[in-house]
Write a protein that holds these residues in place. Sequence first.
Motif, PDB file in Angstrom:
ATOM      1  N   SER A  58       0.835  -1.209   0.000  1.00 40.46           N
ATOM      2  CA  SER A  58       0.000   0.000   0.000  1.00 40.46           C
ATOM      3  C   SER A  58       0.865   1.253   0.000  1.00 40.46           C
ATOM      4  O   SER A  58       0.807   2.076   0.909  1.00 40.46           O
ATOM      5  CB  SER A  58      -0.944   0.008   1.209  1.00 40.46           C
ATOM      6  OG  SER A  58      -1.829  -1.077   1.159  1.00 40.46           O
ATOM      7  N   ILE A  59       1.661   1.389  -1.032  1.00 35.91           N
ATOM      8  CA  ILE A  59       2.639   2.479  -1.130  1.00 35.91           C
ATOM      9  C   ILE A  59       1.939   3.818  -0.896  1.00 35.91           C
ATOM     10  O   ILE A  59       1.082   4.232  -1.666  1.00 35.91           O
ATOM     11  CB  ILE A  59       3.335   2.458  -2.497  1.00 35.91           C
ATOM     12  CG1 ILE A  59       4.068   1.130  -2.697  1.00 35.91           C
ATOM     13  CG2 ILE A  59       4.301   3.637  -2.632  1.00 35.91           C
ATOM     14  CD1 ILE A  59       4.500   0.872  -4.123  1.00 35.91           C
ATOM     15  N   GLY A  60       2.320   4.496   0.180  1.00 30.87           N
ATOM     16  CA  GLY A  60       1.587   5.701   0.602  1.00 30.87           C
ATOM     17  C   GLY A  60       2.422   6.954   0.518  1.00 30.87           C
ATOM     18  O   GLY A  60       2.693   7.595   1.543  1.00 30.87           O
ATOM     19  N   THR A  61       2.807   7.333  -0.686  1.00 33.34           N
ATOM     20  CA  THR A  61       3.625   8.533  -0.863  1.00 33.34           C
ATOM     21  C   THR A  61       2.761   9.776  -0.735  1.00 33.34           C
ATOM     22  O   THR A  61       1.835   9.987  -1.525  1.00 33.34           O
ATOM     23  CB  THR A  61       4.303   8.527  -2.245  1.00 33.34           C
ATOM     24  OG1 THR A  61       4.913   7.255  -2.465  1.00 33.34           O
ATOM     25  CG2 THR A  61       5.342   9.630  -2.335  1.00 33.34           C
ATOM     26  N   ASP A  62       3.048  10.607   0.254  1.00 38.16           N
ATOM     27  CA  ASP A  62       2.369  11.900   0.371  1.00 38.16           C
ATOM     28  C   ASP A  62       2.868  12.837  -0.718  1.00 38.16           C
ATOM     29  O   ASP A  62       3.990  12.670  -1.223  1.00 38.16           O
ATOM     30  CB  ASP A  62       2.660  12.530   1.739  1.00 38.16           C
ATOM     31  CG  ASP A  62       1.702  12.060   2.805  1.00 38.16           C
ATOM     32  OD1 ASP A  62       0.631  12.654   2.930  1.00 38.16           O
ATOM     33  OD2 ASP A  62       2.034  11.085   3.518  1.00 38.16           O
ATOM     34  N   ASP A  75       2.159   0.074  -7.266  1.00 38.16           N
ATOM     35  CA  ASP A  75       2.774  -1.249  -7.178  1.00 38.16           C
ATOM     36  C   ASP A  75       2.843  -1.923  -8.549  1.00 38.16           C
ATOM     37  O   ASP A  75       3.858  -2.525  -8.905  1.00 38.16           O
ATOM     38  CB  ASP A  75       2.038  -2.134  -6.162  1.00 38.16           C
ATOM     39  CG  ASP A  75       0.544  -2.211  -6.406  1.00 38.16           C
ATOM     40  OD1 ASP A  75       0.127  -2.830  -7.401  1.00 38.16           O
ATOM     41  OD2 ASP A  75      -0.219  -1.676  -5.585  1.00 38.16           O
ATOM     42  N   TRP A  76       1.744  -1.815  -9.330  1.00 35.74           N
ATOM     43  CA  TRP A  76       1.785  -2.383 -10.687  1.00 35.74           C
ATOM     44  C   TRP A  76       2.777  -1.638 -11.563  1.00 35.74           C
ATOM     45  O   TRP A  76       3.560  -2.249 -12.301  1.00 35.74           O
ATOM     46  CB  TRP A  76       0.397  -2.316 -11.351  1.00 35.74           C
ATOM     47  CG  TRP A  76       0.515  -2.529 -12.833  1.00 35.74           C
ATOM     48  CD1 TRP A  76       0.714  -3.713 -13.485  1.00 35.74           C
ATOM     49  CD2 TRP A  76       0.536  -1.510 -13.843  1.00 35.74           C
ATOM     50  NE1 TRP A  76       0.848  -3.501 -14.842  1.00 35.74           N
ATOM     51  CE2 TRP A  76       0.736  -2.158 -15.089  1.00 35.74           C
ATOM     52  CE3 TRP A  76       0.399  -0.119 -13.824  1.00 35.74           C
ATOM     53  CZ2 TRP A  76       0.801  -1.453 -16.289  1.00 35.74           C
ATOM     54  CZ3 TRP A  76       0.454   0.580 -15.020  1.00 35.74           C
ATOM     55  CH2 TRP A  76       0.658  -0.083 -16.239  1.00 35.74           C
ATOM     56  N   TYR A  77       2.770  -0.309 -11.486  1.00 36.35           N
ATOM     57  CA  TYR A  77       3.630   0.493 -12.346  1.00 36.35           C
ATOM     58  C   TYR A  77       5.100   0.153 -12.122  1.00 36.35           C
ATOM     59  O   TYR A  77       5.881  -0.011 -13.069  1.00 36.35           O
ATOM     60  CB  TYR A  77       3.374   1.979 -12.093  1.00 36.35           C
ATOM     61  CG  TYR A  77       4.042   2.887 -13.088  1.00 36.35           C
ATOM     62  CD1 TYR A  77       3.440   3.162 -14.314  1.00 36.35           C
ATOM     63  CD2 TYR A  77       5.274   3.465 -12.825  1.00 36.35           C
ATOM     64  CE1 TYR A  77       4.044   3.992 -15.252  1.00 36.35           C
ATOM     65  CE2 TYR A  77       5.885   4.291 -13.745  1.00 36.35           C
ATOM     66  CZ  TYR A  77       5.267   4.551 -14.956  1.00 36.35           C
ATOM     67  OH  TYR A  77       5.880   5.368 -15.875  1.00 36.35           O
ATOM     68  N   TYR A 109       0.104  -8.147  -5.837  1.00 36.41           N
ATOM     69  CA  TYR A 109      -0.992  -8.773  -5.103  1.00 36.41           C
ATOM     70  C   TYR A 109      -2.067  -7.736  -4.793  1.00 36.41           C
ATOM     71  O   TYR A 109      -1.838  -6.523  -4.858  1.00 36.41           O
ATOM     72  CB  TYR A 109      -0.493  -9.414  -3.799  1.00 36.41           C
ATOM     73  CG  TYR A 109      -0.102  -8.412  -2.733  1.00 36.41           C
ATOM     74  CD1 TYR A 109      -1.034  -7.929  -1.816  1.00 36.41           C
ATOM     75  CD2 TYR A 109       1.207  -7.923  -2.640  1.00 36.41           C
ATOM     76  CE1 TYR A 109      -0.679  -7.003  -0.839  1.00 36.41           C
ATOM     77  CE2 TYR A 109       1.570  -7.011  -1.673  1.00 36.41           C
ATOM     78  CZ  TYR A 109       0.618  -6.540  -0.777  1.00 36.41           C
ATOM     79  OH  TYR A 109       0.970  -5.618   0.170  1.00 36.41           O
ATOM     80  N   ARG A 110      -3.236  -8.247  -4.450  1.00 35.04           N
ATOM     81  CA  ARG A 110      -4.322  -7.437  -3.880  1.00 35.04           C
ATOM     82  C   ARG A 110      -4.782  -8.149  -2.620  1.00 35.04           C
ATOM     83  O   ARG A 110      -5.205  -9.303  -2.683  1.00 35.04           O
ATOM     84  CB  ARG A 110      -5.463  -7.266  -4.869  1.00 35.04           C
ATOM     85  CG  ARG A 110      -6.677  -6.515  -4.294  1.00 35.04           C
ATOM     86  CD  ARG A 110      -7.669  -6.107  -5.377  1.00 35.04           C
ATOM     87  NE  ARG A 110      -8.311  -7.237  -6.035  1.00 35.04           N
ATOM     88  CZ  ARG A 110      -9.447  -7.820  -5.626  1.00 35.04           C
ATOM     89  NH1 ARG A 110     -10.048  -7.406  -4.514  1.00 35.04           N
ATOM     90  NH2 ARG A 110      -9.975  -8.829  -6.310  1.00 35.04           N
ATOM     91  N   GLY A 119       1.955  -4.484  -3.638  1.00 30.58           N
ATOM     92  CA  GLY A 119       0.526  -4.709  -3.647  1.00 30.58           C
ATOM     93  C   GLY A 119      -0.212  -3.736  -2.765  1.00 30.58           C
ATOM     94  O   GLY A 119       0.360  -2.784  -2.227  1.00 30.58           O
ATOM     95  N   HIS A 120      -1.507  -3.978  -2.620  1.00 29.48           N
ATOM     96  CA  HIS A 120      -2.353  -3.039  -1.897  1.00 29.48           C
ATOM     97  C   HIS A 120      -3.569  -3.747  -1.332  1.00 29.48           C
ATOM     98  O   HIS A 120      -3.860  -4.895  -1.680  1.00 29.48           O
ATOM     99  CB  HIS A 120      -2.799  -1.911  -2.826  1.00 29.48           C
ATOM    100  CG  HIS A 120      -3.546  -2.389  -4.029  1.00 29.48           C
ATOM    101  ND1 HIS A 120      -2.908  -2.724  -5.206  1.00 29.48           N
ATOM    102  CD2 HIS A 120      -4.870  -2.615  -4.252  1.00 29.48           C
ATOM    103  CE1 HIS A 120      -3.806  -3.117  -6.100  1.00 29.48           C
ATOM    104  NE2 HIS A 120      -5.005  -3.073  -5.546  1.00 29.48           N
ATOM    105  N   CYS A 121      -4.280  -3.052  -0.449  1.00 33.15           N
ATOM    106  CA  CYS A 121      -5.566  -3.532   0.047  1.00 33.15           C
ATOM    107  C   CYS A 121      -6.664  -3.070  -0.909  1.00 33.15           C
ATOM    108  O   CYS A 121      -6.575  -1.986  -1.492  1.00 33.15           O
ATOM    109  CB  CYS A 121      -5.826  -3.001   1.452  1.00 33.15           C
ATOM    110  SG  CYS A 121      -4.624  -3.583   2.681  1.00 33.15           S
ATOM    111  N   THR A 122      -7.700  -3.885  -1.057  1.00 33.82           N
ATOM    112  CA  THR A 122      -8.745  -3.613  -2.045  1.00 33.82           C
ATOM    113  C   THR A 122      -9.312  -2.210  -1.921  1.00 33.82           C
ATOM    114  O   THR A 122      -9.512  -1.516  -2.925  1.00 33.82           O
ATOM    115  CB  THR A 122      -9.876  -4.647  -1.907  1.00 33.82           C
ATOM    116  OG1 THR A 122      -9.336  -5.952  -2.151  1.00 33.82           O
ATOM    117  CG2 THR A 122     -10.995  -4.365  -2.894  1.00 33.82           C
ATOM    118  N   ASP A 123      -9.554  -1.759  -0.692  1.00 37.23           N
ATOM    119  CA  ASP A 123     -10.185  -0.453  -0.472  1.00 37.23           C
ATOM    120  C   ASP A 123      -9.243   0.498   0.250  1.00 37.23           C
ATOM    121  O   ASP A 123      -9.638   1.188   1.206  1.00 37.23           O
ATOM    122  CB  ASP A 123     -11.490  -0.636   0.304  1.00 37.23           C
ATOM    123  CG  ASP A 123     -12.475  -1.518  -0.438  1.00 37.23           C
ATOM    124  OD1 ASP A 123     -12.947  -1.092  -1.502  1.00 37.23           O
ATOM    125  OD2 ASP A 123     -12.741  -2.644   0.031  1.00 37.23           O
TER     126      ASP A 123
END
Length: 556
Positions: A258-262, A417-419, A435-436, A346-350
Amino acid sequence: MLLELAAVLGLSTLCAALASPGAPSPEGPIVDLGYVKLLGHRSEGVDFFGGIRYVQPPLGNLRFRAPVMLDEKTRAQTVTDARNWGDICIQQPASLDLGSEDCLTLNVWTPPHAKEGDKLRVALYIHGGGNYYAVRVASRPTVHIVRADFYQSAQGFPMNTWVTGSGGSIVAVNIQYRLGLLGFLAAKDVMENGSVNNGLLDQRAAIAWVKRHISKFGGDPNQITLAGESAGGADLIWQMIAYGGQQKPDFQGIIAQSIGTDPTPTEAQYESCYANVTAATNCTLSTGADTLACLRAAPLSAIVDAVNTKPSTCKFLPVIDGDLIQDLPSTMLREGRFSKVNFVGGHCTDDGSIFVGDPATFTNTTDGFVSAIKKRYTMLSNATVQRMIDLYPESEFGSQWERAEQAFGDTVFTCQDWYIADKLYKAGQKHAYNYRFNTPDPVQLAQFPWKKVMHTSDLFFLFQGTNSGPYPGVASHFAPFNGTEQALATETIGYWTSFARAFDPSTFRARGAPAWPDMTHGRLVIQEGRSFIEQRTAKYIERCNFWNEVGDEIRV
């Protein structure tokens, strides 16, 4: 509390946990690093060594400077107690009663009797929390934590189950680094009379320490995988693009969650925030050198006041400095200026749900949709806004809130994550996986059903039922697993530690878990019940490419 700990740990373990740090008992594992001998704590099939300094304390004249190595040439004559955690770092909101400037420590978990020469792969976790703000976590007694109610720190992410989940085949590490004002104060004055991006430099110093010394714990210094979530995941990307990818990193793999770049502050923004700090500390002096000297001499109480009185528009975050960070991540990735390491992303769905708020109070119009995105991304042009409206047509969503949740997640959390995996694979790095994560944190879901599979859901399963709280003010604790939760935790940790061991999440996956192919064959949906492979849609890829193309406007 003590009766509860005794029930979980057993009386002898509890006594060890409460032993006086001033007089270390000879009982317990000892690791000799030459310059220091460390006494650890053995419990539940794992050896723990905590609160290990990896650089000099960043105090006094070292405040707002790059980390400085310890003197590692001396020979230790005594044993240092490393059976507990070090102090956590000063947070935001800040308090003199919780945290310390002297917080640059790391923790190591090993299989019992691991020794030099075992060459176990290393997994190193970097916690999230926006690189600045306070997120409550609770302490977990089963990994030798006695106190409770900690803010975001290494203590919220115990890694003993990563060691046991790998069958004793990895060494695990997590680290603390300077946060907020103390870690990311930026200005021309600071660049000329100190350094910026010190939180990132702390991380690099910790990784370098691990490379120098992890062999003594049984680890392989040439096989280090970093993992991190949200801001921790973003920090992995900052490390990946560091120095334009021209310096060989001390790590070989990344698990970015869940890459969280501000949005990266502009020069005007960080100079304004710096002016606020110097005014709050009465350090507005005639020269930059004098101003920095004043800031370094300021009592910690003045720094705490500056943290707590800053404008809401000021965020102390990584900035472009022309050296460590040469440009925005989107630009660096697009131009191929990054280290080509093994990668899981990857990331969480929501992931976007918590950032657009409660749907009950959401303005259910297109203007409300646009406002929800522009609240964070304030520099969007009219043309970009219109393109966003077209890419997320109202007809595809049940409400404007759902529309905003999807778009917000795609800006970085659910797309980058995909990019990155795509860029790596095209550059020849075939160990690239996506992943998701599709099962919610049940504690948060019970309280806020609208969050669905919310940001930080994966952490619940990776760290023994932790609920790190995705933003300030969210209370948290460790919750016991039920049967299906335990099964998913075992599966997820199995994938993560398999990647650390083989740069392939399938090689040592948990029994019964599906194989996880590389990113060209889709992405793994990790969930309770049965995980499966899904293909990305053309619309998803179009949206992700769009957000990367406007990276200059969203400043990521």
